[in-house]
Design a protein around this motif. Structure first.
Motif, short mmCIF file in Angstrom:
data_model
loop_
_atom_site.label_atom_id
_atom_site.label_comp_id
_atom_site.label_asym_id
_atom_site.label_seq_id
_atom_site.Cartn_x
_atom_site.Cartn_y
_atom_site.Cartn_z
N MET A 68 -4.89 13.11 6.05
CA MET A 68 -5.11 12.07 7.31
C MET A 68 -4.61 10.75 6.49
O MET A 68 -4.35 9.96 7.42
N THR A 69 -4.96 10.25 5.31
CA THR A 69 -4.45 9.19 4.47
C THR A 69 -2.94 9.12 4.93
O THR A 69 -2.44 8.14 5.22
N SER A 70 -2.13 10.17 4.65
CA SER A 70 -0.97 10.22 4.67
C SER A 70 -0.45 9.99 6.15
O SER A 70 0.51 9.01 6.48
N LYS A 71 -1.00 10.54 6.93
CA LYS A 71 -0.60 10.31 8.61
C LYS A 71 -0.90 8.78 8.90
O LYS A 71 -0.22 8.34 9.78
N ILE A 72 -1.89 8.44 8.53
CA ILE A 72 -2.41 7.07 9.01
C ILE A 72 -1.46 5.97 8.37
O ILE A 72 -0.94 5.33 9.07
N SER A 73 -1.17 6.16 7.03
CA SER A 73 -0.29 5.28 6.50
C SER A 73 1.16 5.22 6.95
O SER A 73 1.68 4.37 7.21
N HIS A 74 1.36 6.58 7.37
CA HIS A 74 2.74 6.63 8.04
C HIS A 74 2.94 6.01 9.45
O HIS A 74 3.94 5.36 9.79
N LEU A 75 1.88 6.03 10.43
CA LEU A 75 1.77 5.58 11.47
C LEU A 75 1.74 3.90 11.53
O LEU A 75 2.28 3.30 12.41
N LEU A 76 1.05 3.44 10.41
CA LEU A 76 1.23 2.05 10.13
C LEU A 76 2.07 1.52 9.14
O LEU A 76 2.30 0.27 8.69
N ASN A 77 3.26 2.24 8.98
CA ASN A 77 4.33 1.99 8.16
C ASN A 77 3.83 1.51 6.79
O ASN A 77 4.50 0.37 6.20
N GLN A 78 2.95 2.01 6.35
CA GLN A 78 2.34 1.59 4.95
C GLN A 78 1.83 0.26 5.02
O GLN A 78 1.18 -0.17 3.94
N ARG A 79 1.86 -0.54 5.88
CA ARG A 79 1.49 -1.93 5.83
C ARG A 79 -0.13 -1.56 6.26
O ARG A 79 -0.42 -0.79 7.03
N TYR A 80 -0.69 -2.68 5.90
CA TYR A 80 -2.23 -3.21 6.09
C TYR A 80 -3.03 -2.04 5.51
O TYR A 80 -4.34 -2.13 5.65
N ILE A 81 -2.54 -1.16 4.87
CA ILE A 81 -3.37 -0.20 4.15
C ILE A 81 -3.65 -0.53 2.75
O ILE A 81 -3.09 -1.02 1.91
N ASP A 82 -4.93 -0.27 2.60
CA ASP A 82 -5.54 -0.39 1.00
C ASP A 82 -6.25 0.71 0.69
O ASP A 82 -7.09 1.15 0.89
N ASN A 83 -5.61 1.30 -0.38
CA ASN A 83 -6.01 2.65 -1.22
C ASN A 83 -6.54 2.28 -2.38
O ASN A 83 -7.08 3.15 -3.28
N TYR A 84 -6.80 0.78 -2.73
CA TYR A 84 -7.52 0.37 -3.96
C TYR A 84 -8.78 0.97 -4.21
O TYR A 84 -9.32 1.51 -5.22
N TYR A 85 -9.76 0.98 -3.12
CA TYR A 85 -10.99 1.52 -3.23
C TYR A 85 -11.17 3.07 -3.42
O TYR A 85 -11.84 3.44 -4.10
N ARG A 86 -10.29 3.45 -2.89
CA ARG A 86 -10.15 5.21 -2.62
C ARG A 86 -9.81 5.32 -4.24
O ARG A 86 -10.54 6.38 -4.93
N ASN A 87 -8.88 4.72 -4.96
CA ASN A 87 -8.63 5.04 -6.32
C ASN A 87 -9.78 4.64 -7.21
O ASN A 87 -9.92 5.29 -8.27
N LYS A 88 -10.50 3.65 -6.73
CA LYS A 88 -11.69 3.19 -7.59
C LYS A 88 -12.67 3.95 -7.71
O LYS A 88 -13.07 4.28 -8.60
#
Length: 131
Positions: free
Chosen positions: A86-106
């Motif tokens: 799901m993360t990959s699909k959403i990131s792809h649809l938004l062209n990797q812009r506006y996405i923040d994965n910092y907290y997921r990695n945290k």
């Protein structure tokens, strides 16, 4: 795990929640997979702008809703295969812009990879208090 280490993990989780709450005041949307994920974050004190992925009809509705209302999307989807997909699909649809994965990695860093779902944060936190 010794008491000092447990107290450090509790401090890190509280800092994480404070950061998430701060982000949600800045036109950010926090996205979780399901109701139990939302409940776990609420239990830990997250009072931010959180939406449940499964409440949207489809991924396009999610992306459209995000684009009209928010500037940043904080993905807190599960750390399992479906969450990664799901993360990959959403990131792809938004062209990797506006996405923040910092907290997921945290989350991964704080729990040292011991949890695979966001809802497990509640039991992880409680286990740090109990010992």
């Amino acid at each position: 795990m010794d008491k000092t280490h447990r107290l450090e993990k509790i401090r890190e989780l509280r800092e994480f929640i404070n950061q998430i709450n701060n982000e949600s005041t800045k036109d950010s949307l926090i996205l979780v997979e399901g109701k139990r994920d939302l409940e776990a974050l609420s239990y830990l004190g997250c009072a931010g702008n959180i939406r449940i992925y499964h409440n949207y009809k489809n991924i396009i509705d999610l992306v459209d809703d995000f684009r009209t209302k928010y500037k940043k999307l904080i993905l807190l989807l599960d750390l399992d295969h479906s969450g990664e997909r799901m993360t990959s699909k959403i990131s792809h649809l938004l062209n990797q812009r506006y996405i923040d994965n910092y907290y997921r990695n945290k989350i991964i860093k704080i729990t040292q990879g011991k949890i695979r779902t966001v809802e497990e944060l509640k039991s992880f936190y409680n286990s740090m208090l109990d010992n």
